[in-house]
Design a protein around this motif. Structure first.
Motif, PDB file in Angstrom:
ATOM      1  N   ILE A 248       0.843  -1.191   0.000  1.00  0.00           N
ATOM      2  CA  ILE A 248       0.000   0.000   0.000  1.00  0.00           C
ATOM      3  C   ILE A 248       0.882   1.246   0.000  1.00  0.00           C
ATOM      4  CG2 ILE A 248      -1.979  -1.091   1.110  1.00  0.00           C
ATOM      5  CD1 ILE A 248      -1.071   0.096   3.754  1.00  0.00           C
ATOM      6  N   GLY A 249       0.502   2.233  -0.756  1.00  0.00           N
ATOM      7  CA  GLY A 249       1.254   3.486  -0.801  1.00  0.00           C
ATOM      8  C   GLY A 249       2.695   3.266  -1.203  1.00  0.00           C
ATOM      9  N   LEU A 250       3.586   3.945  -0.486  1.00  0.00           N
ATOM     10  CA  LEU A 250       5.015   3.872  -0.778  1.00  0.00           C
ATOM     11  C   LEU A 250       5.723   2.778   0.021  1.00  0.00           C
ATOM     12  CD1 LEU A 250       5.761   7.728  -0.625  1.00  0.00           C
ATOM     13  CD2 LEU A 250       5.345   6.348  -2.673  1.00  0.00           C
ATOM     14  N   ALA A 251       5.004   2.142   0.920  1.00  0.00           N
ATOM     15  CA  ALA A 251       5.631   1.198   1.851  1.00  0.00           C
ATOM     16  C   ALA A 251       6.041  -0.100   1.170  1.00  0.00           C
ATOM     17  CB  ALA A 251       4.678   0.902   3.002  1.00  0.00           C
ATOM     18  N   LYS A 252       7.180  -0.627   1.624  1.00  0.00           N
ATOM     19  CA  LYS A 252       7.676  -1.913   1.154  1.00  0.00           C
ATOM     20  C   LYS A 252       8.269  -2.679   2.326  1.00  0.00           C
ATOM     21  CE  LYS A 252       8.864  -0.203  -3.496  1.00  0.00           C
ATOM     22  NZ  LYS A 252       7.722  -0.876  -4.138  1.00  0.00           N
ATOM     23  N   GLY A 253       8.338  -3.998   2.186  1.00  0.00           N
ATOM     24  CA  GLY A 253       8.960  -4.818   3.213  1.00  0.00           C
ATOM     25  C   GLY A 253       8.310  -4.666   4.574  1.00  0.00           C
ATOM     26  N   LYS A 254       9.127  -4.542   5.601  1.00  0.00           N
ATOM     27  CA  LYS A 254       8.636  -4.434   6.968  1.00  0.00           C
ATOM     28  C   LYS A 254       7.705  -3.243   7.142  1.00  0.00           C
ATOM     29  CE  LYS A 254      10.228  -3.612  11.714  1.00  0.00           C
ATOM     30  NZ  LYS A 254      11.406  -3.376  12.581  1.00  0.00           N
ATOM     31  N   ALA A 255       8.052  -2.114   6.531  1.00  0.00           N
ATOM     32  CA  ALA A 255       7.211  -0.917   6.658  1.00  0.00           C
ATOM     33  C   ALA A 255       5.828  -1.165   6.087  1.00  0.00           C
ATOM     34  CB  ALA A 255       7.876   0.266   5.962  1.00  0.00           C
ATOM     35  N   ASN A 256       5.737  -1.925   5.013  1.00  0.00           N
ATOM     36  CA  ASN A 256       4.443  -2.246   4.412  1.00  0.00           C
ATOM     37  C   ASN A 256       3.601  -3.096   5.354  1.00  0.00           C
ATOM     38  OD1 ASN A 256       2.480  -2.597   2.167  1.00  0.00           O
ATOM     39  ND2 ASN A 256       3.216  -4.708   2.229  1.00  0.00           N
ATOM     40  N   VAL A 257       4.230  -4.060   6.004  1.00  0.00           N
ATOM     41  CA  VAL A 257       3.514  -4.898   6.970  1.00  0.00           C
ATOM     42  C   VAL A 257       2.995  -4.051   8.121  1.00  0.00           C
ATOM     43  CG1 VAL A 257       3.695  -6.843   8.558  1.00  0.00           C
ATOM     44  CG2 VAL A 257       4.899  -6.914   6.367  1.00  0.00           C
ATOM     45  N   LEU A 258       3.854  -3.205   8.670  1.00  0.00           N
ATOM     46  CA  LEU A 258       3.448  -2.362   9.800  1.00  0.00           C
ATOM     47  C   LEU A 258       2.360  -1.374   9.404  1.00  0.00           C
ATOM     48  CD1 LEU A 258       6.945  -1.635  11.414  1.00  0.00           C
ATOM     49  CD2 LEU A 258       5.195  -3.259  12.181  1.00  0.00           C
ATOM     50  N   ALA A 259       2.439  -0.857   8.179  1.00  0.00           N
ATOM     51  CA  ALA A 259       1.413   0.071   7.696  1.00  0.00           C
ATOM     52  C   ALA A 259       0.046  -0.601   7.684  1.00  0.00           C
ATOM     53  CB  ALA A 259       1.770   0.572   6.297  1.00  0.00           C
ATOM     54  N   GLN A 260       0.001  -1.843   7.234  1.00  0.00           N
ATOM     55  CA  GLN A 260      -1.282  -2.537   7.145  1.00  0.00           C
ATOM     56  C   GLN A 260      -1.778  -2.986   8.516  1.00  0.00           C
ATOM     57  OE1 GLN A 260      -2.050  -4.993   3.724  1.00  0.00           O
ATOM     58  NE2 GLN A 260      -0.088  -4.454   2.802  1.00  0.00           N
ATOM     59  N   LEU A 261      -0.857  -3.377   9.390  1.00  0.00           N
ATOM     60  CA  LEU A 261      -1.277  -3.726  10.744  1.00  0.00           C
ATOM     61  C   LEU A 261      -1.799  -2.496  11.481  1.00  0.00           C
ATOM     62  CD1 LEU A 261       1.568  -6.158  11.913  1.00  0.00           C
ATOM     63  CD2 LEU A 261      -0.700  -6.735  11.032  1.00  0.00           C
ATOM     64  N   ALA A 262      -1.148  -1.351  11.261  1.00  0.00           N
ATOM     65  CA  ALA A 262      -1.579  -0.117  11.922  1.00  0.00           C
ATOM     66  C   ALA A 262      -2.998   0.258  11.500  1.00  0.00           C
ATOM     67  CB  ALA A 262      -0.609   1.014  11.602  1.00  0.00           C
ATOM     68  N   ARG A 263      -3.349  -0.027  10.270  1.00  0.00           N
ATOM     69  CA  ARG A 263      -4.704   0.269   9.797  1.00  0.00           C
ATOM     70  C   ARG A 263      -5.747  -0.585  10.507  1.00  0.00           C
ATOM     71  NH1 ARG A 263      -4.934   1.423   3.271  1.00  0.00           N
ATOM     72  NH2 ARG A 263      -3.529   3.234   3.243  1.00  0.00           N
ATOM     73  N   LYS A 264      -5.346  -1.770  10.932  1.00  0.00           N
ATOM     74  CA  LYS A 264      -6.271  -2.665  11.614  1.00  0.00           C
ATOM     75  C   LYS A 264      -6.267  -2.456  13.127  1.00  0.00           C
ATOM     76  CE  LYS A 264      -5.459  -6.220   8.084  1.00  0.00           C
ATOM     77  NZ  LYS A 264      -6.785  -6.074   7.442  1.00  0.00           N
ATOM     78  N   ALA A 265      -5.225  -1.785  13.630  1.00  0.00           N
ATOM     79  CA  ALA A 265      -5.053  -1.621  15.071  1.00  0.00           C
ATOM     80  C   ALA A 265      -6.109  -0.703  15.674  1.00  0.00           C
ATOM     81  CB  ALA A 265      -3.655  -1.076  15.361  1.00  0.00           C
ATOM     82  N   LYS A 266      -6.503  -1.011  16.904  1.00  0.00           N
ATOM     83  CA  LYS A 266      -7.515  -0.236  17.606  1.00  0.00           C
ATOM     84  C   LYS A 266      -6.929   0.566  18.778  1.00  0.00           C
ATOM     85  CE  LYS A 266     -10.779  -3.997  16.672  1.00  0.00           C
ATOM     86  NZ  LYS A 266     -11.618  -5.064  17.294  1.00  0.00           N
ATOM     87  N   GLY A 267      -5.641   0.388  19.035  1.00  0.00           N
ATOM     88  CA  GLY A 267      -5.041   0.963  20.222  1.00  0.00           C
ATOM     89  C   GLY A 267      -4.796   2.456  20.171  1.00  0.00           C
TER      90      GLY A 267
END
Length: 255
Positions: free
Chosen positions: A110-129
């Motif tokens: 998604i967006g400009l993210a790749k690798g680890k940053a891409n994973v974290l970007a998508q997890l952050a979108r699902k995060a409720k914290g």
């Protein structure tokens, strides 16, 4: 020849001066740890990006099962980044009947993210914290890890980092551990002087609102130091982002 001697002397003098400044900052600092009661603790999201981590992931997840944090106030999101080993199987089997855990297979960018940053970007979108806590799949955390990081955050502090040490398993590992601890000490020393330098991506908290203000990892061009790039974006927006290192937020990373 004389020029080289003077240049070498200057470099040595600068190096010694830096060590003295850091040492003085440690001697002068009197850390006052804040603590929060269970009722005061916010809901948090712990994010873990994993790729081909079958050797380490269960150690990481096991450590997260022992957190000293109210069970109803955290979630643990694991992003499997196209692992070609048994990482997904191990995680899926481990988190059975553990409602705090969730596994997501990351198959797109998604967006400009790749690798680890891409994973974290998508997890952050699902995060409720209210806070996002980030660690690595090859890292084990102490029970007080989330409570300590959260207790150091406030309305003006966007990012808090903890101490990470390298697990020793031989001479090379010992050398890596020494080098990493020296780096940690420099960060802490300058942070004590109000000169925060970066965040530590395997042991980091970021407040949700400042994270969203940056546009998230998906708005940051690819970098192997995605933690520093996020830190930089937060600082550009005038947020206080100390590399605050505390014993209670310690974690241990595989070499």
């Amino acid at each position: 020849m004389i020029f080289l001697i003077y240049a070498a002397a200057l470099i040595i003098a600068i190096y010694i001066a830096i060590q003295l400044v850091v040492l003085i900052s440690f001697l002068q600092h009197r850390e006052q740890e804040k603590t929060l009661t269970d009722d005061e603790l916010p809901f948090i999201s712990i994010l873990i990006a994993a790729r081909n981590e079958e050797r380490n992931i269960l150690y990481c997840l096991t450590s997260l099962c022992g957190l000293n944090y109210p069970k109803n106030k955290y979630e643990i999101l694991v992003g499997n980044d196209g692992s070609e080993d048994h990482t997904e199987h191990f995680v899926r089997d481990f988190i059975k009947e553990k409602s705090s855990f969730a596994l997501y297979n990351i198959t797109e960018e998604i967006g400009l993210a790749k690798g680890k940053a891409n994973v974290l970007a998508q997890l952050a979108r699902k995060a409720k914290g209210e806070y996002l806590l980030i660690t690595d799949a090859d890292t084990e955390v102490l029970p007080e890890w989330p409570r300590t990081l959260v207790s150091q955050a406030d309305n003006n502090t966007a990012i808090v980092s903890g101490i990470t040490v390298v697990r020793s398993g031989g001479l090379i590992d010992d050398m890596q551990q020494t080098d990493w601890l020296y780096f940690m000490a420099l960060l802490q020393g300058f942070a004590y002087m109000g000169r925060s330098a970066t965040a530590v991506g395997n042991n980091m908290l970021i407040s949700r609102r400042p994270y969203d203000e940056t546009g998230g990892y998906e708005n940051i061009p690819f970098s192997v130091t995605e933690d520093y790039k996020l830190y930089e974006r937060v600082r550009e927006r005038g947020r206080k982002a100390p590399a605050h290192l505390t014993e209670g937020a310690q974690s241990c990373r595989s070499a």
